[in-house]
Design an enzyme around this catalytic site. Structure first.
Site, short mmCIF file in Angstrom:
data_model
loop_
_atom_site.label_atom_id
_atom_site.label_comp_id
_atom_site.label_asym_id
_atom_site.label_seq_id
_atom_site.Cartn_x
_atom_site.Cartn_y
_atom_site.Cartn_z
N HIS A 284 0.84 -1.19 0.00
CA HIS A 284 0.00 0.00 0.00
C HIS A 284 0.88 1.25 0.00
O HIS A 284 1.68 1.45 0.91
CB HIS A 284 -0.88 -0.03 1.25
CG HIS A 284 -1.89 1.06 1.35
ND1 HIS A 284 -2.05 1.80 2.49
CD2 HIS A 284 -2.79 1.53 0.45
CE1 HIS A 284 -3.02 2.68 2.31
NE2 HIS A 284 -3.48 2.54 1.08
N HIS B 15 -1.10 10.28 -1.93
CA HIS B 15 -2.26 9.74 -1.23
C HIS B 15 -3.30 10.78 -0.89
O HIS B 15 -4.51 10.58 -1.08
CB HIS B 15 -1.84 9.02 0.05
CG HIS B 15 -2.99 8.40 0.79
ND1 HIS B 15 -3.66 9.05 1.79
CD2 HIS B 15 -3.60 7.20 0.63
CE1 HIS B 15 -4.64 8.28 2.24
NE2 HIS B 15 -4.63 7.15 1.57
#
Length: 299
Positions: free
Chosen positions: A51, A92
């Site tokens: 991730h 992100h």
């Protein structure tokens, strides 16, 4: 055991030295068998996805983090946004505040302004010259470093006009379209991705399609019979029979193992047969799955 998060160097040693040091550590650990792909307790090993890249070893969503993940044969996940000058960048958050030395929303900053920011020092001074990468740079990094086909999961949280076509075009130009798995978008964005290229793989997230919540078993059964998605991306552990049904319908199942999940959730997902697990901690997860295999009475 070497802690990759505590790579030290002087401030004069920038990204090349940091990546080289990571590479040396990775090489030694690989020779020792630390990263071998042992199967899980049922004899089937799920893919492990990093991730935001290997954020255990390098600043998240930077080329260093993606390079390290690919070197260790992890799949990768990241978010994509369109900046003010309409290029696609990988980061992100909606703003640059948390992971750079700048401030402001991605949508309000040009590519030149984004490139001027330091995206690595917050993590470690060795990464002081890391930048917010363009999507094309990330694709190129993965393509150049991979020794096996890396699944590239692209999270579309914010949909700007035409972003689907841009993602598909860049993937085609980079030669990674077959590796792409787009998720996080709503049903209309999913349709536009398939219109851009029917071959692009898409995943339905737990509750992003209107009227469908994959945590509901009836909705799950409806979803696996749809022809417009190729995978299911879930934040819970489905039952084994649900996973089998999805796989028999031609859908892969990915479990996003979040920090709020209990540690046993990843093992349960593995035992139930998920195709892959996305996690912030891919190295410990790989070790845990290897140890669970060793401890299994059937191994």
């Amino acid at each position: 055991m070497v802690d990759l998060r505590r790579v030290t160097s002087s401030r004069k040693r920038v990204l090349p030295a940091a990546i080289a040091l990571i590479g040396i550590v990775v090489g030694l650990m690989t020779l020792l068998g630390f990263f071998s792909n042992n199967p899980n307790v049922d004899g089937r090993y799920p893919a492990i996805m990093a991730h935001r890249g290997l954020s255990e070893a390098a600043p998240e969503n930077t080329l260093a983090a993606f390079a390290a993940a690919v070197e260790l044969k992890f799949d990768v996940e990241f978010d994509v946004y369109e900046c003010q000058s309409q290029e696609l960048v990988v980061i992100h958050d909606l703003t640059v505040d948390r992971t750079t030395n700048g401030s402001g929303a991605i949508a309000d900053l040009t590519l030149d302004e984004l490139k001027s920011l330091d995206a690595g020092s917050w993590f470690e001074s060795a990464f002081a010259r890391e930048k917010i990468p363009m999507l094309s740079d990330v694709f190129a990094c993965i393509r150049e470093r991979q020794t096996r086909e890396t699944t590239i999961a692209v999270n579309l949280k914010t949909i700007s006009q035409g972003i689907e076509k841009k993602i598909v075009r860049l993937a085609e130009e980079s030669g990674v379209l077959d590796q792409l798995l787009c998720f996080g978008m709503d049903e209309e964005s999913n349709r536009r991705l398939k219109e851009a290229n029917p071959s692009v793989k898409t995943a339905m997230a737990t509750s992003r399609f209107q009227g469908i919540n994959l945590a509901d078993k009836q909705d799950w059964n409806r979803a696996i019979n749809r022809n417009d998605v190729d995978a299911l991306w879930v934040n819970f552990v489905p039952d084994a029979d649900q996973i089998v049904a999805a796989q028999q319908a031609g859908k892969s199942v990915w479990f996003h193992f979040r920090k709020y999940h209990p540690a046993k959730a990843a093992l349960q997902a593995t035992q139930n047969g998920v195709d892959g697990i996305c996690t912030d901690f891919p190295i410990p997860l790989r070790r845990t799955l290897r140890e669970s295999r060793r401890e299994s009475p059937d191994s």
